[in-house]
Write an enzyme that holds these catalytic residues in place. Structure first.
Site, mmCIF file in Angstrom:
data_model
loop_
_atom_site.group_PDB
_atom_site.id
_atom_site.type_symbol
_atom_site.label_atom_id
_atom_site.label_comp_id
_atom_site.label_asym_id
_atom_site.label_seq_id
_atom_site.Cartn_x
_atom_site.Cartn_y
_atom_site.Cartn_z
ATOM 1 C CG PHE A 84 -1.509 1.341 1.535
ATOM 2 C CD1 PHE A 84 -2.543 1.863 0.745
ATOM 3 C CD2 PHE A 84 -1.022 2.125 2.582
ATOM 4 C CE1 PHE A 84 -3.054 3.109 1.023
ATOM 5 C CE2 PHE A 84 -1.537 3.387 2.840
ATOM 6 C CZ PHE A 84 -2.567 3.875 2.061
ATOM 7 C CD GLU A 85 4.666 1.330 4.121
ATOM 8 O OE1 GLU A 85 5.876 1.318 3.736
ATOM 9 O OE2 GLU A 85 4.309 0.912 5.224
ATOM 10 C CG LEU A 86 5.169 0.601 -4.779
ATOM 11 C CD1 LEU A 86 6.310 1.606 -4.969
ATOM 12 C CD2 LEU A 86 5.633 -0.776 -5.231
#
Ligand SMILES: *[C@@H]1O[C@H](CO)[C@@H](O)[C@H](O)[C@H]1NC(C)=O
Ligand SMILES: *[C@@H]1O[C@H](CO)[C@@H](O)[C@H](O)[C@H]1NC(C)=O
Ligand SMILES: *[C@@H]1O[C@H](CO)[C@@H](O)[C@H](O)[C@H]1NC(C)=O
Ligand SMILES: *[C@@H]1O[C@H](CO)[C@@H](O)[C@H](O)[C@H]1NC(C)=O
Ligand SMILES: *[C@@H]1O[C@H](CO)[C@@H](O)[C@H](O)[C@H]1NC(C)=O
Length: 599
Positions: free
Chosen positions: A494-496
């Site tokens: 999700f961070e990416l």
């Protein structure tokens, strides 16, 4: 003019030649007694003057009174050129002798016989070629008898060729008298080269001091009278003036040196030139030999030719001609060989290929070009391989700081799969956690002075995860994503996804992928992330090899990191760079075109 005159005369006399009435010619009889042993010459002079009659003061009372007084014809001295005719023995028309033949030479006012043969006997008629009216009737018919000389039973037969040493006193015997030193000698008439030696009437002909002008062809005449009439017995002696026999071996004048530079494939003429001192019995030998691995062979060439001849010496030259110089000729020794009765002289000659010839120059040029090309290629390859290092080096020299004034807090946000070590790879000393939490701060923060953001360390717990992430990413200049199967399959992806979305709007945010270990893209991966994986710059982690702070991994990573004021000394970087040059450079090239650069 003279030529035209000749043509005119030819026309005028041409018609008269048939009417040439020889019955009015004066008649002289000659006897040629030739020696069967030696080569011999004979000569007839066109002497139109009346033969000297016995002096008589009592003229016949009738003869002078009749007819007009006939003026005397010119002697040989007054004549410049003569026409010669041969009367065939079997009768018939006169034949003019118009050209030189193998045994007969027309030599102005003389007719020279080069070989002695009985068939040369005959009647030879001559008359002036240019005739004035008063010469019209002038002609002389010479009846030549040819006989071999009877066997001479004497100790010293007269030689037909005499060698007279210059400066000495000597004499010439007339060969027609057979033996030298005969008791009785008739009155003689001597000629040298056709010129009457009027003062000389004795046999032998005495010469006080020999000079070189004494050389020549001598003829001696005496008159022999018998019942049938009188005839002239004539003989010819060749006289050569000489010097003392040489006491030296031949002297080789050429080749001078024992080596000769030659060009391969070109024709070559080698001269063997030698000076032979005078020898009475002159038998010079001049040859070319070739010596190849011990064997000596004569090279067949044309006969030597006389280059120069003096009384004392002769210079003879013999040449060997090579169509083209071959490699094998360079291994041979050519030998110029000259020999006389005293011994021989030799001069060896070695051929040597000339250096710097055009093919060699061409080779050098070619090699030079190839070397330059190779150098350029190598330089290009080096630059390509070490592009990052070069850029970093340039950065250290510039002091532009990208981080100033962009109101961002962190240089990079590190995203990784949390808690993976304990689950999947407990044995690995180098886990993703370890890399993110230990090595990244150690190298990038402590060594290179970047400010990192690690969620665990820098964000106070308790916030909303997604909000925290977005705010952190917004405050970061770079996002570093440590990719592994755990990462792409876990919640951290999700961070990416969030970072990619933010980066589309934020020019100062750039993303860097770190391929920690190989992974398969899961089906569930959002499209945006999938595309991002393909285009974002990637740095591959190679385990322990990448761990040291000066490894290529960190160099590459730093390449994508923001440009900051150098914190350390420039040569600290230089050392890193020079290390990198010697390291294995098989790492993948970064996708450096995928992100616009702003420095
Ligand atoms: C040649 O000349 C002589 C006189 O000198 C004369 O008797 C004779 O007939 C001539 N012969 C010819 C063929 O004219
Ligand atoms: C014949 O040979 C002699 C001597 O070699 C030369 O002087 C002369 O001109 C020659 N004559 C002709 C017609 O060729
Ligand atoms: C020169 O040598 C020859 C033999 O080769 C000899 O017959 C002759 O007498 C010598 N001449 C002189 C002038 O020495
Ligand atoms: C040999 O002599 C000829 C002329 O006689 C000359 O052209 C040539 O260059 C000479 N060759 C050498 C190798 O000296
Ligand atoms: C040349 O002379 C040498 C002595 O100087 C002799 O040994 C050799 O046999 C001679 N060569 C020839 C071919 O006559």
């Amino acid at each position: 003019m003279l030529c035209l005159g000749w043509i005119f005369l030819w026309f005028v006399t041409g018609e008269r030649i048939k009417g040439f009435n020889i019955s009015g010619c004066s008649i002289k009889n000659f006897l040629w007694m030739y020696s069967a042993e030696s080569a011999e010459e004979f000569v007839l002079f066109c002497d139109l003057a009346e033969p000297q009659k016995p002096r008589s003061y009592h003229r016949h009372p009738l003869s002078p009174a009749q007819g007009p007084a006939r003026r005397p014809c010119r002697g040989r001295e007054g004549l410049s050129d003569a026409q010669w005719y041969l009367q065939p023995r079997e009768g018939g028309a006169l034949k003019e002798i118009t050209s030189n033949q193998s045994h007969l030479l027309l030599d102005k006012t003389a007719l020279r016989f080069l070989t002695a043969e009985r068939s040369h006997a005959g009647s030879y008629i001559c008359r002036p070629r240019m005739r004035s009216r008063r010469d019209e009737a002038c002609c002389v018919k010479m009846v030549l008898e040819v006989q071999p000389q009877a066997d001479l039973s004497c100790a010293h037969p007269v030689p037909r060729t005499r060698y007279l040493r210059l400066g000495s006193t000597d004499s010439i015997h007339c060969p027609s008298l057979g033996c030298q030193g005969g008791a009785r000698s008739p009155e003689m008439t001597w000629y040298q080269n056709g010129r009457l030696l009027s003062a000389q009437r004795s046999n032998p002909l005495q010469l006080d001091v020999i000079y070189d002008y004494h050389q020549g062809t001598y003829a001696c005449d005496y008159t022999q009278a018998d019942g049938a009439g009188s005839r002239t017995v004539r003989a010819v002696v060749q006289v050569k003036t000489i010097v003392r026999n040489t006491t030296l071996k031949p002297d080789i004048l050429e080749p001078v040196k024992d080596t000769l530079e030659v060009e391969l494939g070109k024709p070559l003429t080698l001269n063997c030139t030698a000076r032979f001192g005078f020898e009475e019995h002159f038998k010079p030998v001049l040859r070319w030999y070739s010596k190849d691995s011990g064997r000596e062979l004569e090279i067949p060439t044309k006969e030597g030719r006389r280059v120069k001849a003096t009384v004392e010496a002769e210079v003879i030259q013999r040449t060997v001609h090579l169509e083209r110089v071959a490699q094998s000729d360079l291994h041979k020794t050519f030998i110029c060989f000259a020999q006389n009765s005293l011994g021989n002289s030799t001069q060896p000659l070695q051929l040597r290929g000339r250096k710097g010839a055009s093919p060699v120059v061409f080779l050098y040029v070619l090699l030079g070009t190839v070397a330059a090309l190779a150098g350029a290629l190598a330089a290009g390859a080096l630059l390509f391989t070490y592009w990052i290092e070069v850029v970093l080096l340039c950065r250290t020299c510039q002091d532009k700081d990208e981080t100033l004034g962009d109101k961002k807090e962190f240089d990079a946000f590190i995203s990784y799969a949390k808690g993976s070590a304990s689950e999947s790879e407990p044995a690995s000393p180098m886990s993703e956690d370890c890399l993110a939490l230990k090595l990244f701060p150690e190298v990038l923060e402590n060594k290179y002075g970047y400010t990192l953001c690690l969620l665990e360390r820098d964000v106070a717990p308790g916030g909303v995860y997604t909000e925290d992430i977005v705010s952190i990413i917004k405050k970061s200049r770079r996002g570093v994503f440590i990719l592994s199967p755990n990462y792409v399959n876990g919640p951290s992806v999700f961070e990416l996804q969030a970072a990619v979305s933010l980066a589309l709007d934020d020019q100062t945010l750039k993303l860097i992928l770190v391929k920690f270990c190989p992974f398969q893209e899961p089906e569930s991966l959002p499209d945006l992330v999938r595309k991002a994986l393909r285009v974002l710059p990637t740095v591959t982690w190679r385990g322990l090899k990448s761990a040291p702070p000066n490894s290529r991994f960190w160099t590459r990573l730093r390449y994508h990191m923001p440009m900051k004021n150098p914190t350390g000394l420039p040569w600290g970087h230089l050392r890193v760079i020079s290390r990198a040059f010697w390291e294995d450079s098989k790492t993948e090239t970064p996708g450096r075109s995928s992100q616009p650069r702003h420095w």
